[in-house]
Design an enzyme around this catalytic site. Structure first.
Site, PDB file in Angstrom:
ATOM      1  N   HIS A 268       0.842  -1.199   0.000  1.00 57.56           N
ATOM      2  CA  HIS A 268       0.000   0.000   0.000  1.00 57.56           C
ATOM      3  C   HIS A 268       0.881   1.255   0.000  1.00 57.56           C
ATOM      4  O   HIS A 268       1.100   1.864  -1.036  1.00 57.56           O
ATOM      5  CB  HIS A 268      -0.921  -0.083   1.224  1.00 57.56           C
ATOM      6  CG  HIS A 268      -2.030   0.911   1.260  1.00 57.56           C
ATOM      7  ND1 HIS A 268      -2.238   1.856   0.294  1.00 57.56           N
ATOM      8  CD2 HIS A 268      -3.017   1.112   2.169  1.00 57.56           C
ATOM      9  CE1 HIS A 268      -3.296   2.584   0.603  1.00 57.56           C
ATOM     10  NE2 HIS A 268      -3.783   2.154   1.743  1.00 57.56           N
ATOM     11  N   HIS A 307      -2.185  -0.384 -11.705  1.00 53.87           N
ATOM     12  CA  HIS A 307      -3.040  -0.014 -10.582  1.00 53.87           C
ATOM     13  C   HIS A 307      -4.299  -0.855 -10.643  1.00 53.87           C
ATOM     14  O   HIS A 307      -4.781  -1.157 -11.730  1.00 53.87           O
ATOM     15  CB  HIS A 307      -3.407   1.482 -10.670  1.00 53.87           C
ATOM     16  CG  HIS A 307      -3.956   2.042  -9.408  1.00 53.87           C
ATOM     17  ND1 HIS A 307      -5.283   1.949  -9.087  1.00 53.87           N
ATOM     18  CD2 HIS A 307      -3.347   2.687  -8.385  1.00 53.87           C
ATOM     19  CE1 HIS A 307      -5.465   2.534  -7.906  1.00 53.87           C
ATOM     20  NE2 HIS A 307      -4.310   2.989  -7.457  1.00 53.87           N
ATOM     21  N   ASP A 363       3.049   6.491  -7.372  1.00 50.13           N
ATOM     22  CA  ASP A 363       4.317   6.222  -6.686  1.00 50.13           C
ATOM     23  C   ASP A 363       5.529   6.293  -7.598  1.00 50.13           C
ATOM     24  O   ASP A 363       6.662   6.222  -7.120  1.00 50.13           O
ATOM     25  CB  ASP A 363       4.265   4.822  -6.051  1.00 50.13           C
ATOM     26  CG  ASP A 363       3.198   4.753  -4.996  1.00 50.13           C
ATOM     27  OD1 ASP A 363       3.207   5.615  -4.112  1.00 50.13           O
ATOM     28  OD2 ASP A 363       2.339   3.860  -5.063  1.00 50.13           O
TER      29      ASP A 363
HETATM   30  N1  COA Z   1       4.910  -4.683 -14.185  1.00 49.00           N
HETATM   31  C1  COA Z   1       4.787  -5.721 -15.061  1.00 49.00           C
HETATM   32  N2  COA Z   1       3.649  -6.406 -15.234  1.00 49.00           N
HETATM   33  C2  COA Z   1       2.599  -6.040 -14.491  1.00 49.00           C
HETATM   34  C3  COA Z   1       2.661  -4.982 -13.576  1.00 49.00           C
HETATM   35  C4  COA Z   1       3.882  -4.289 -13.436  1.00 49.00           C
HETATM   36  N3  COA Z   1       3.989  -3.272 -12.599  1.00 49.00           N
HETATM   37  N4  COA Z   1       1.458  -4.837 -12.983  1.00 49.00           N
HETATM   38  C5  COA Z   1       0.671  -5.781 -13.508  1.00 49.00           C
HETATM   39  N5  COA Z   1       1.352  -6.509 -14.414  1.00 49.00           N
HETATM   40  C6  COA Z   1       0.816  -7.582 -15.242  1.00 49.00           C
HETATM   41  C7  COA Z   1       0.517  -8.826 -14.420  1.00 49.00           C
HETATM   42  O1  COA Z   1       1.638  -9.680 -14.371  1.00 49.00           O
HETATM   43  C8  COA Z   1      -0.635  -9.411 -15.185  1.00 49.00           C
HETATM   44  O2  COA Z   1      -0.119  -9.997 -16.349  1.00 49.00           O
HETATM   45  P1  COA Z   1      -0.790 -11.353 -16.935  1.00 49.00           P
HETATM   46  O3  COA Z   1      -2.182 -10.934 -17.352  1.00 49.00           O
HETATM   47  O4  COA Z   1       0.088 -11.743 -18.057  1.00 49.00           O
HETATM   48  O5  COA Z   1      -0.796 -12.345 -15.791  1.00 49.00           O
HETATM   49  C9  COA Z   1      -1.432  -8.186 -15.641  1.00 49.00           C
HETATM   50  O6  COA Z   1      -0.455  -7.130 -15.732  1.00 49.00           O
HETATM   51  C10 COA Z   1      -2.549  -7.799 -14.683  1.00 49.00           C
HETATM   52  O7  COA Z   1      -1.988  -7.541 -13.391  1.00 49.00           O
HETATM   53  P2  COA Z   1      -2.684  -7.841 -11.996  1.00 49.00           P
HETATM   54  O8  COA Z   1      -1.614  -8.235 -11.025  1.00 49.00           O
HETATM   55  O9  COA Z   1      -3.837  -8.762 -12.175  1.00 49.00           O
HETATM   56  O10 COA Z   1      -3.262  -6.417 -11.618  1.00 49.00           O
HETATM   57  P3  COA Z   1      -3.789  -5.988 -10.192  1.00 49.00           P
HETATM   58  O11 COA Z   1      -4.859  -4.990 -10.446  1.00 49.00           O
HETATM   59  O12 COA Z   1      -4.099  -7.135  -9.325  1.00 49.00           O
HETATM   60  O13 COA Z   1      -2.497  -5.291  -9.548  1.00 49.00           O
HETATM   61  C11 COA Z   1      -0.931  -3.692  -8.834  1.00 49.00           C
HETATM   62  C12 COA Z   1      -2.315  -3.938  -9.444  1.00 49.00           C
HETATM   63  C13 COA Z   1      -0.773  -2.207  -8.548  1.00 49.00           C
HETATM   64  C14 COA Z   1      -0.779  -4.458  -7.497  1.00 49.00           C
HETATM   65  C15 COA Z   1       0.155  -4.168  -9.831  1.00 49.00           C
HETATM   66  O14 COA Z   1       0.006  -3.465 -11.043  1.00 49.00           O
HETATM   67  C16 COA Z   1       1.563  -3.991  -9.270  1.00 49.00           C
HETATM   68  O15 COA Z   1       2.044  -4.860  -8.558  1.00 49.00           O
HETATM   69  N6  COA Z   1       2.252  -2.867  -9.628  1.00 49.00           N
HETATM   70  C17 COA Z   1       3.580  -2.617  -9.124  1.00 49.00           C
HETATM   71  C18 COA Z   1       3.529  -2.139  -7.681  1.00 49.00           C
HETATM   72  C19 COA Z   1       3.002  -0.729  -7.533  1.00 49.00           C
HETATM   73  O16 COA Z   1       3.425   0.178  -8.236  1.00 49.00           O
HETATM   74  N7  COA Z   1       2.088  -0.554  -6.584  1.00 49.00           N
HETATM   75  C20 COA Z   1       1.524   0.749  -6.274  1.00 49.00           C
HETATM   76  C21 COA Z   1       0.104   0.833  -6.578  1.00 49.00           C
HETATM   77  S1  COA Z   1      -0.484   2.468  -6.275  1.00 49.00           S
END
Ligand code: COA
Length: 429
Positions: A268, A307, A363
Site C-alpha cells: 500500500h 493499478h 508512486d
Molecule cells: N509490471 C509488469 N507487469 C505487471 C505490472 C507491473 N507493474 N502490474 C501488472 N502486471 C501484469 C501482471 O503480471 C498481469 O499480467 P498477466 O495478465 O500476463 O498475468 C497483468 O499485468 C494484470 O496484473 P494484476 O496483477 O492482475 O493487476 P492488479 O490490479 O491485481 O495489480 C498492482 C495492481 C498495482 C498491485 C500491480 O500493477 C503492481 O504490482 N504494480 C507494481 C507495484 C506498484 O506500483 N504498486 C503501487 C500501486 S499504487
C-alpha cells in the site's frame, strides 16, 4: 423501459427470483432469500479482497479508472492541485464544500493551534529504539493519543468529532516530525504557528540551529500539492481499515492507528520505496531495455506501474511529474530521474504494457522527489499518512452517520473439519 431488476433462476430448485438493481449494484442481502431448504442460510456472494463488492455509499472521492479521473467532492484533482491548498482541500473532503474565506480562516486557525503535543508523548517517543521505523512510531503514537483525549470516545457528539478532527489533522505532522527527528538522533523541533501547514512540517523535519526556520517556497508548495494528491482515494486498504475498525465505535485515534498500520504495508504505502530500489538496481539508462525485457519474461514487476483501479495514466502521476521538475531545480536533478524517464518512455511504447493497460501510478515519481529533498525511504509512508488523515477522518464520519452501516462483519465459507470428538493426548497418533 426495461425493469431495473435482475432475474435469477436457481437451477438447484428451479425457483425464480427478481432482485432490484440500484446504482449498478444488487444488495447482497437480497440473495439470502435464495435457499434450497428452510434450514439453508441462504445464498452468499464470495468475494475475497472485495474485488467486486461495494461496502458503502460515499460522496467523498470519485474515481474513473478507465478514463484516469479522480475528483474530491466533484472537483477534479487537477484543479485542486493547481488552485487549492492542502488545508482547503482537507476542509472540502471533510465538510463537503469549499470553505468561504471566514470558514477557511477559522479552520486554518484551529488546525494551527492544535499542533502541539502533550510533553508526555515526547517521553514515550524517546523510549523507542534508536533505529525504530518512523512509521511504527507514528502508528503507536497516534493510537496513544486516545489515552490523552478521553473525550474522543463520544463519537456521536458532533462537537467532540470536530475537536478530534482538528487534533488529528494538526498533530499528525508533529508526531511524524518527532518520529523522524528521533530516528536521526536530532532534538525535536516544535511547531511554529507562523508557518503554513507544510512549511511548519518542513520546520519540524529540518530546523537546525537557526532561530526561525524559513521553508524554501518551492519545496513548501511541492509538499502542499503532494498532500492534496494523497488526501483521499475512496475505499483503498487503509480507508477500509479506518471504516472497519471505526465501525466498532472505537475512538478515532485508535481507528487512525489501524488505518496507518494498513498503510505501513509494502503493498500500500511502500510502493514508492520499491520504485527507488528498482531504479538503483537498474543503475543506468543503458540498462533499461534489458530490465524491461526481464519484466516481460516474468522476472519481477515494473514498480510504480499498474493499478487495481486505474487502467489509464494515474492523474496524480501526471501532476507529480510536473512537481518533480520544480523541485529538482532547487535540489539539483536526482540522477535516478533519467532512468525513470527512460523506463516510462519505453514501457509506454511497448505492447506488453499497452495491452495490460499498465501506466505510471502515483508512486512512480514521488519517491524521487522525497529522496531529493533529503528524506530517507523509511519516511515515505509517513509522508503519505499525514495528508491521508483528512480522507480517513472524512470516511470515518460518513460511515458513522450512515444509517445503513453497522459493525463490519464479513461472512466466511467454512472449509474446515466436520464435527469430531476430542481425543485425549495419550490416544493421539
Ligand atoms: N509490471 C509488469 N507487469 C505487471 C505490472 C507491473 N507493474 N502490474 C501488472 N502486471 C501484469 C501482471 O503480471 C498481469 O499480467 P498477466 O495478465 O500476463 O498475468 C497483468 O499485468 C494484470 O496484473 P494484476 O496483477 O492482475 O493487476 P492488479 O490490479 O491485481 O495489480 C498492482 C495492481 C498495482 C498491485 C500491480 O500493477 C503492481 O504490482 N504494480 C507494481 C507495484 C506498484 O506500483 N504498486 C503501487 C500501486 S499504487
Amino acid at each position: 423501459m426495461a425493469a431495473e431488476t435482475l432475474t435469477i433462476i436457481d437451477n438447484r430448485t428451479g425457483k425464480k427470483y427478481e432482485i432490484p438493481v440500484r446504482d449498478g449494484a444488487i444488495n447482497a442481502s437480497d440473495l439470502r432469500q435464495i435457499r434450497v431448504s428452510e434450514e439453508d442460510f441462504g445464498l452468499m456472494s464470495y468475494d475475497p479482497a472485495f474485488m467486486n463488492t461495494a461496502s458503502c455509499q460515499s460522496k467523498i472521492s470519485y474515481i474513473d479508472g478507465d478514463r484516469g479521473i479522480l475528483r474530491y467532492r466533484g472537483y477534479p484533482i487537477e484543479q485542486l492541485a493547481e488552485k487549492s491548498s492542502y488545508l482547503e482541500t482537507a476542509y472540502l473532503i471533510l465538510y463537503g464544500e469549499l470553505p468561504t474565506k471566514a470558514q477557511l480562516d477559522d479552520w486554518s486557525y484551529n488546525v494551527t493551534h492544535h499542533s502541539i503535543l502533550h510533553e508526555n508523548i515526547k517521553k514515550f517517543i524517546d523510549g523507542f529504539h534508536h533505529d525504530a521505523h518512523p512509521m511504527g512510531m507514528l502508528v503507536s503514537a497516534v493510537g496513544a493519543l486516545s489515552t490523552f483525549y478521553t473525550d474522543a470516545k463520544h463519537i456521536f457528539d458532533a462537537e467532540s468529532r470536530k475537536k478530534q478532527t482538528y487534533r488529528l489533522i494538526a498533530k499528525m505532522p508533529t508526531l511524524a516530525g518527532f518520529a523522524y527527528r528521533h530516528s536521526i538522533g536530532m532534538p525535536y523541533s516544535y511547531p511554529d504557528n507562523d508557518l503554513s501547514y507544510t512549511g511548519n512540517f518542513l520546520n519540524m523535519l529540518f530546523k537546525m540551529t537557526e532561530i526561525k526556520y524559513k521553508p524554501n517556497p518551492v519545496i513548501e508548495k511541492a509538499f502542499d500539492v503532494l498532500f492534496i494528491l494523497h488526501a483521499d482515494h475512496e475505499q483503498n486498504c487503509s480507508t477500509s481499515a479506518m471504516r472497519g475498525v471505526g465501525s466498532s465505535h472505537v475512538d478515532p485515534y485508535c481507528a487512525v492507528a489501524a488505518a496507518a498500520a494498513a498503510l505501513y504495508g509494502p503493498l500500500h504505502g511502500g510502493a514508492n520505496e520499491a520504485v527507488l530500489r528498482m531504479l538503483m538496481e537498474i543503475g543506468s539508462k543503458s540498462k533499461v531495455p534489458e530490465f524491461i525485457k526481464a519484466v516481460k519474461e516474468g522476472h519481477g514487476k515494473l514498480m510504480g506501474f499498474g493499478h487495481r483501479v486505474y487502467k489509464n495514466y494515474d492523474p496524480r502521476a501526471k501532476i507529480i511529474k510536473q512537481i518533480a521538475d520544480s523541485v529538482f531545480e532547487v535540489t539539483g536533478r536526482n540522477p535516478l530521474l533519467d532512468i525513470a524517464l527512460e523506463l516510462e518512455r519505453i514501457a509506454l511504447e511497448d505492447d506488453y504494457f499497452i495491452k495490460r493497460k499498465l501506466y505510471p501510478n502515483v508512486d512512480f515519481y514521488s519517491g524521487l522527489i522525497y529522496q531529493s529533498i533529503g528524506l530517507a525511504m523509511d519516511m515515505f509512508p509517513v509522508l503519505f499518512a499525514i495528508p491521508r488523515t483528512s480522507g480517513w477522518v472524512a470516511q470515518w464520519e460518513e460511515m458513522l452517520l450512515d444509517s445503513e452501516q453497522k459493525i463490519a462483519r464479513p461472512r466466511q465459507i467454512y472449509k474446515g473439519a466436520a464435527k469430531r470428538d476430542y481425543v485425549p493426548i495419550t490416544a493421539r497418533k
